[in-house]
Design a protein around this motif. Structure first.
Motif, PDB file in Angstrom:
ATOM      1  N   SER A  44       0.803  -1.228   0.000  1.00 30.69           N
ATOM      2  CA  SER A  44       0.000   0.000   0.000  1.00 30.69           C
ATOM      3  C   SER A  44       0.836   1.279   0.000  1.00 30.69           C
ATOM      4  O   SER A  44       0.389   2.309  -0.493  1.00 30.69           O
ATOM      5  N   ASP A  45       2.061   1.242   0.518  1.00 27.71           N
ATOM      6  CA  ASP A  45       2.896   2.442   0.553  1.00 27.71           C
ATOM      7  C   ASP A  45       3.767   2.617  -0.698  1.00 27.71           C
ATOM      8  O   ASP A  45       4.570   3.540  -0.784  1.00 27.71           O
ATOM      9  N   SER A  46       3.594   1.760  -1.660  1.00 20.25           N
ATOM     10  CA  SER A  46       4.380   1.816  -2.889  1.00 20.25           C
ATOM     11  C   SER A  46       3.848   2.908  -3.828  1.00 20.25           C
ATOM     12  O   SER A  46       2.643   3.142  -3.897  1.00 20.25           O
ATOM     13  N   PRO A  47       4.736   3.566  -4.593  1.00 18.27           N
ATOM     14  CA  PRO A  47       4.280   4.571  -5.561  1.00 18.27           C
ATOM     15  C   PRO A  47       3.514   3.944  -6.743  1.00 18.27           C
ATOM     16  O   PRO A  47       2.755   4.628  -7.418  1.00 18.27           O
ATOM     17  N   VAL A  48       3.702   2.670  -6.969  1.00 20.75           N
ATOM     18  CA  VAL A  48       2.966   1.940  -8.006  1.00 20.75           C
ATOM     19  C   VAL A  48       2.033   0.968  -7.293  1.00 20.75           C
ATOM     20  O   VAL A  48       2.430   0.282  -6.357  1.00 20.75           O
ATOM     21  N   LYS A  49       0.775   0.921  -7.707  1.00 20.83           N
ATOM     22  CA  LYS A  49      -0.207   0.052  -7.044  1.00 20.83           C
ATOM     23  C   LYS A  49      -0.387  -1.281  -7.769  1.00 20.83           C
ATOM     24  O   LYS A  49      -0.423  -2.324  -7.142  1.00 20.83           O
ATOM     25  N   LYS A  50      -0.528  -1.229  -9.099  1.00 25.62           N
ATOM     26  CA  LYS A  50      -0.785  -2.424  -9.906  1.00 25.62           C
ATOM     27  C   LYS A  50       0.213  -2.512 -11.039  1.00 25.62           C
ATOM     28  O   LYS A  50       0.667  -1.508 -11.575  1.00 25.62           O
ATOM     29  N   TYR A  51       0.525  -3.753 -11.418  1.00 25.42           N
ATOM     30  CA  TYR A  51       1.378  -4.010 -12.571  1.00 25.42           C
ATOM     31  C   TYR A  51       0.761  -5.189 -13.303  1.00 25.42           C
ATOM     32  O   TYR A  51       0.530  -6.243 -12.707  1.00 25.42           O
ATOM     33  N   VAL A  52       0.454  -4.999 -14.572  1.00 24.82           N
ATOM     34  CA  VAL A  52      -0.182  -6.050 -15.362  1.00 24.82           C
ATOM     35  C   VAL A  52       0.800  -6.568 -16.401  1.00 24.82           C
ATOM     36  O   VAL A  52       1.365  -5.787 -17.178  1.00 24.82           O
ATOM     37  N   VAL A  53       0.996  -7.885 -16.409  1.00 23.52           N
ATOM     38  CA  VAL A  53       1.902  -8.532 -17.354  1.00 23.52           C
ATOM     39  C   VAL A  53       1.061  -9.308 -18.362  1.00 23.52           C
ATOM     40  O   VAL A  53       0.158 -10.061 -17.970  1.00 23.52           O
ATOM     41  N   THR A  54       1.350  -9.116 -19.648  1.00 25.33           N
ATOM     42  CA  THR A  54       0.649  -9.841 -20.705  1.00 25.33           C
ATOM     43  C   THR A  54       1.662 -10.514 -21.632  1.00 25.33           C
ATOM     44  O   THR A  54       2.774 -10.022 -21.806  1.00 25.33           O
ATOM     45  N   ALA A  55       1.244 -11.637 -22.200  1.00 24.34           N
ATOM     46  CA  ALA A  55       2.049 -12.353 -23.196  1.00 24.34           C
ATOM     47  C   ALA A  55       1.348 -12.193 -24.535  1.00 24.34           C
ATOM     48  O   ALA A  55       0.184 -12.568 -24.674  1.00 24.34           O
ATOM     49  N   GLU A  56       2.062 -11.595 -25.497  1.00 25.76           N
ATOM     50  CA  GLU A  56       1.470 -11.319 -26.809  1.00 25.76           C
ATOM     51  C   GLU A  56       2.438 -11.707 -27.915  1.00 25.76           C
ATOM     52  O   GLU A  56       3.543 -11.150 -27.978  1.00 25.76           O
ATOM     53  N   LYS A  57       2.037 -12.640 -28.750  1.00 25.35           N
ATOM     54  CA  LYS A  57       2.806 -13.043 -29.929  1.00 25.35           C
ATOM     55  C   LYS A  57       4.267 -13.348 -29.612  1.00 25.35           C
ATOM     56  O   LYS A  57       5.173 -12.888 -30.289  1.00 25.35           O
ATOM     57  N   GLY A  58       4.502 -14.087 -28.532  1.00 30.69           N
ATOM     58  CA  GLY A  58       5.848 -14.499 -28.187  1.00 30.69           C
ATOM     59  C   GLY A  58       6.655 -13.477 -27.411  1.00 30.69           C
ATOM     60  O   GLY A  58       7.844 -13.680 -27.175  1.00 30.69           O
ATOM     61  N   ASP A  59       6.036 -12.361 -27.026  1.00 29.56           N
ATOM     62  CA  ASP A  59       6.724 -11.330 -26.250  1.00 29.56           C
ATOM     63  C   ASP A  59       5.965 -11.064 -24.961  1.00 29.56           C
ATOM     64  O   ASP A  59       4.758 -11.289 -24.863  1.00 29.56           O
ATOM     65  N   LEU A  60       6.679 -10.544 -23.978  1.00 27.05           N
ATOM     66  CA  LEU A  60       6.099 -10.223 -22.686  1.00 27.05           C
ATOM     67  C   LEU A  60       6.034  -8.701 -22.557  1.00 27.05           C
ATOM     68  O   LEU A  60       6.964  -7.996 -22.966  1.00 27.05           O
ATOM     69  N   TYR A  61       4.919  -8.192 -22.007  1.00 24.97           N
ATOM     70  CA  TYR A  61       4.733  -6.763 -21.818  1.00 24.97           C
ATOM     71  C   TYR A  61       4.297  -6.498 -20.389  1.00 24.97           C
ATOM     72  O   TYR A  61       3.611  -7.316 -19.783  1.00 24.97           O
TER      73      TYR A  61
END
Length: 121
Positions: A44-61
């Motif tokens: 909760s004290d982090s400057p970033v709250k959420k991080y979403v990772v997706t796999a698309e066409k053989g690459d990670l984002y």
């Protein structure tokens, strides 16, 4: 003429085989990358709250909050990726020792380290 057709047929078979292998490798890579995909939450004290990772066409984002997604480039160390964002953060995914499932990650960014847990591992 007959030898020309034989060469042409041989080249066609090589091209087809190479194309099939490339598709198989991409599919395998995409399947392996799906283990990382998901939503991660920081403390909760982090400057970033959420991080979403997706796999698309053989690459990670990865996308932090609403800042947009950036490609994550595989590094030599296992389960480690570097973001192409201007921050150049390095993400090392954490796995459960028993199940090997991805349960979270640590993010090294601008001299500090943040930890996130996978929302639904």
């Amino acid at each position: 003429m007959k030898s020309f057709l034989t060469i042409l047929l041989g080249m066609s078979l090589v091209i087809l085989a190479t194309s099939a292998n490339a598709q198989t490798a991409s599919t395998t890579d995409s399947t392996a990358l799906k283990a990382y995909a998901g939503s991660y939450s920081f403390d909760s004290d982090s400057p970033v709250k959420k991080y979403v990772v997706t796999a698309e066409k053989g690459d990670l984002y990865g996308a932090a909050d609403d800042y947009g997604k950036n490609k994550l480039v595989k590094q030599d160390k296992a389960d480690t990726y570097k973001s192409t964002s201007s921050y150049g953060s390095v993400i090392t995914f954490v796995r459960d020792a028993a199940t090997k499932a991805v349960t979270g990650f640590t993010m090294a960014i601008q001299g500090s380290e943040m930890t996130a847990k996978k929302d639904k591992p």
